[in-house]
Design an enzyme around this catalytic site. Structure first.
Site, PDB file in Angstrom:
ATOM      1  N   CYS A 202       0.827  -1.208   0.000  1.00 15.20           N
ATOM      2  CA  CYS A 202       0.000   0.000   0.000  1.00 15.20           C
ATOM      3  C   CYS A 202       0.863   1.261   0.000  1.00 15.20           C
ATOM      4  O   CYS A 202       0.542   2.247  -0.666  1.00 15.20           O
ATOM      5  CB  CYS A 202      -0.929   0.014   1.209  1.00 15.20           C
ATOM      6  SG  CYS A 202      -2.329  -1.114   1.095  1.00 15.20           S
TER       7      CYS A 202
ATOM      8  N   CYS B 118      -6.875  -8.017  -2.266  1.00  8.79           N
ATOM      9  CA  CYS B 118      -7.005  -7.719  -0.837  1.00  8.79           C
ATOM     10  C   CYS B 118      -8.422  -7.319  -0.434  1.00  8.79           C
ATOM     11  O   CYS B 118      -8.615  -6.735   0.635  1.00  8.79           O
ATOM     12  CB  CYS B 118      -6.027  -6.614  -0.445  1.00  8.79           C
ATOM     13  SG  CYS B 118      -4.297  -6.995  -0.779  1.00  8.79           S
TER      14      CYS B 118
ATOM     15  N   CYS C  98      -5.183   1.594   4.620  1.00  6.75           N
ATOM     16  CA  CYS C  98      -4.074   1.515   3.667  1.00  6.75           C
ATOM     17  C   CYS C  98      -2.972   2.504   4.001  1.00  6.75           C
ATOM     18  O   CYS C  98      -1.846   2.376   3.509  1.00  6.75           O
ATOM     19  CB  CYS C  98      -4.579   1.759   2.241  1.00  6.75           C
ATOM     20  SG  CYS C  98      -5.289   3.395   1.988  1.00  6.75           S
TER      21      CYS C  98
END
Length: 245
Positions: free
Chosen positions: A133, A218, A241
């Site tokens: 991320c 994800c 994130c």
């Protein structure tokens, strides 16, 4: 509207961080905790030029871009193109570009997925989702936000316990600009109703139980009764994130 590559010339900030911080504090005091989305965006329109503002959009729906474009037509909408999105997300991105008075800016990581696999090992998202991320979302957004004085997000207080205290206006210390969350007080049902009433583009995955849509590897659909973000990084202790923490 047209799509703009990320590597455009960055606009210099018109005001200093101290000036923007003071504006954010004034806006928070003026708008309080529960001003309407329209009132929040009107405050932005009074205090910022359209080209100084950007809308971050995950392309789950088009509510936030539509709301902002009503008062700031032609506003930049930032789409974090991680290379891992669902096909439906790219489809929604294209529909937003075609149907709303906005300028889509595709924000790209420094490395393609293949380049990241070569540098970090294949499927980094499964081994270290926080780093994935950081490389594919947080750093690219931080880089592109340097060209703006203010950004809008679609963060809502009902999404997860980590978001219950989301203010309408604040100063984003990490990125050095004003952060505005016009729909912070909205429920998911209000979001859906606004989208339906205004016939806006919507990601087909929402109807399949994907109430918070991120990268395909994800993200899963959520079960009845789960919070909307329970399907993000399922099976790990990761809940954000990094864009909003």
């Amino acid at each position: 509207m047209s799509s703009t590559p990320t590597d455009v010339q960055i606009k210099p900030a018109k005001r200093s961080a101290d000036e923007l911080r003071a504006l954010a504090e004034a806006g928070a005091a003026e708008l309080g905790w529960d001003a309407s989305a329209e009132e929040v965006i009107a405050w932005v329109a009074r205090n910022f030029a359209t080209e100084a503002a950007a809308v971050a959009c995950s392309m789950a729906d088009a509510v936030l871009p539509a709301l902002v474009a009503d008062q700031l037509p032609g506003v930049d909408v930032l789409f974090l193109d991680t290379g891992y999105h669902f096909p439906e997300t790219y489809q929604t991105r294209n529909e937003v570009a075609e149907n709303l008075r906005v300028n889509i800016v595709d924000v790209l990581p420094k490395q393609t997925v293949a380049e990241q696999d070569a540098a970090e090992g294949k499927d980094l998202f499964s081994r270290d989702p926080a780093r994935c991320c950081a490389l594919r979302k947080v750093e690219p957004l931080h880089r592109v936000l340097a060209g703006y004085e203010l950004w809008f997000t679609g963060v809502r207080r009902d999404e997860a316990p980590t978001r219950t205290n989301t203010p309408l206006v604040t100063f984003d210390e990490k990125n050095g600009l004003v952060k505005v969350n016009p729909v912070a007080a909205w429920s998911f049902d209000e979001l859906v109703q606004y989208s339906e009433d205004n016939i806006l583009p919507v990601n087909p995955l929402l109807a399949q139980g994907f109430l918070s849509i991120g990268c395909a590897p994800c993200t899963r659909a959520v079960a009845p009764g789960e919070d909307p973000r329970a399907g993000r990084w399922s099976g790990t202790d990761k809940t954000e994130c990094g864009l909003h923490v």
